[in-house]
Design a protein around this motif. Structure first.
Motif, mmCIF file in Angstrom:
data_model
loop_
_atom_site.group_PDB
_atom_site.id
_atom_site.type_symbol
_atom_site.label_atom_id
_atom_site.label_comp_id
_atom_site.label_asym_id
_atom_site.label_seq_id
_atom_site.Cartn_x
_atom_site.Cartn_y
_atom_site.Cartn_z
ATOM 1 N N TYR A 121 28.805 44.128 -31.219
ATOM 2 C CA TYR A 121 29.730 42.856 -32.836
ATOM 3 C C TYR A 121 29.039 42.116 -32.351
ATOM 4 N N TRP A 122 29.025 40.964 -31.303
ATOM 5 C CA TRP A 122 28.419 39.544 -30.874
ATOM 6 C C TRP A 122 27.338 39.158 -31.719
ATOM 7 N N PRO A 123 27.234 37.431 -31.714
ATOM 8 C CA PRO A 123 25.376 37.201 -32.419
ATOM 9 C C PRO A 123 24.820 36.527 -31.001
ATOM 10 N N TYR A 226 22.756 32.149 -29.583
ATOM 11 C CA TYR A 226 22.567 32.292 -30.674
ATOM 12 C C TYR A 226 21.947 32.860 -31.795
ATOM 13 N N LYS A 229 23.335 36.539 -36.273
ATOM 14 C CA LYS A 229 23.904 37.602 -36.589
ATOM 15 C C LYS A 229 25.649 36.995 -37.529
ATOM 16 N N HIS A 231 29.194 36.243 -37.619
ATOM 17 C CA HIS A 231 30.622 36.790 -36.816
ATOM 18 C C HIS A 231 31.892 35.406 -36.959
ATOM 19 N N THR A 234 31.844 32.701 -34.984
ATOM 20 C CA THR A 234 30.272 31.193 -35.195
ATOM 21 C C THR A 234 29.892 31.423 -36.700
ATOM 22 N N ASP A 235 29.806 31.272 -38.435
ATOM 23 C CA ASP A 235 29.799 31.708 -39.160
ATOM 24 C C ASP A 235 30.208 29.637 -39.773
#
Ligand code: SIN
Ligand code: NI
Length: 255
Positions: A121-123, A226, A229, A231, A234-235
């Protein structure tokens, strides 16, 4: 097959416990918080989850991410020294905080959290061995949203993200894991489990009269970059893919 599952003492994690964590991908650590601390943080977590505008609410759980940024009481738990020290001892590498989250399963009719690995799920790139602390802020018997783990599943690096709502999701993409042993670890308030970011885990539904209150602190290796992707953490940060996840959002916690 012989499966020897060690538990660890919060203040003195022996080499055999570290080996067990690295072999299996998870371990229980008892009494990492005192009963008084667990009571205090349970109240704080319930209050934060009640008033937070950023929470998401589903039939599986109520989730509030990165509470340490907004709430001093929860910050003390997320940055708790005993928890960070234990994570560092088990992972054996310098760690930064990735994020935290309060996860509350409502009483009586919550749904199970189906088997999944977290890392997909993580970037994240370049951070092979993340570790999460799942801290029980109330007693968590098997009937109250208790975690189970599939030993050795953290060695599977090739799996696509899995669907928390679908009990077939992990086993459809990885049929051999369906027939692996599963280890269920009931916890008392103040106990915690640590799991590797790729160790497959699930949680039962909560059919008891009380909410299941857990706090999860997720640590990543300091090498983590990073991936680009999407998330929720981080978005908003406008990061460049390939840049290191560091700075005040991702404090160094151990090592
Ligand atoms: C849960 O507490 O229900 C699941 C926790 C996790 O997936 O890490
Ligand atoms: Ni998970």
């Amino acid at each position: 097959m012989t499966l020897t599952i060690h538990e660890a003492d919060a203040h003195d994690i022996h080499d055999d416990a570290v080996k067990s964590y690295r072999d299996h991908g998870f371990i229980a650590v008892r009494n990492i918080l005192s009963k008084e601390e667990a009571d205090h943080f349970r109240q704080a977590a319930l209050e934060v989850a009640d008033k937070s505008k950023a929470r998401t609410d589903s039939e599986i759980f109520k989730q509030v991410v990165n509470v340490w940024r907004d709430d001093e009481a929860m910050k003390a738990l997320t940055l708790h020294n005993a928890i960070a020290k234990a994570a560092h001892r088990l992972a054996g590498i310098p760690l930064r905080l990735w994020h935290d989250q309060i996860l509350i399963k409502r009483p009586k009719d919550s749904r199970p959290t189906e088997f999944h690995q977290d890392q997909p799920y993580w970037p994240h790139a370049d951070g092979p061995d993340p570790i999460s602390a799942w801290i029980a802020l109330c007693d968590v018997p098997p009937e109250r949203g208790c975690m189970s783990f599939i030993p050795g599943s953290h060695r599977r690096r090739d799996l696509q993200g899995q669907n928390l709502r679908d009990s077939r999701s992990l086993f459809t993409i990885c049929p051999d894991l369906e027939w692996s042993p599963r280890v269920t670890l009931p916890l008392k308030a103040g106990d915690c489990t640590f799991h590797h970011g790729r160790c497959a885990h699930s949680a039962t539904s909560n059919i008891t009269q009380d909410p299941r209150v857990a706090h999860v602190v997720i640590y990543m290796p300091t090498t983590t970059t990073y991936s680009g992707k999407g998330h929720v953490v981080t978005d908003p940060l406008n990061l460049t893919p390939g840049s290191k996840l560091e700075g005040e959002m991702f404090p160094l916690v151990a090592g």
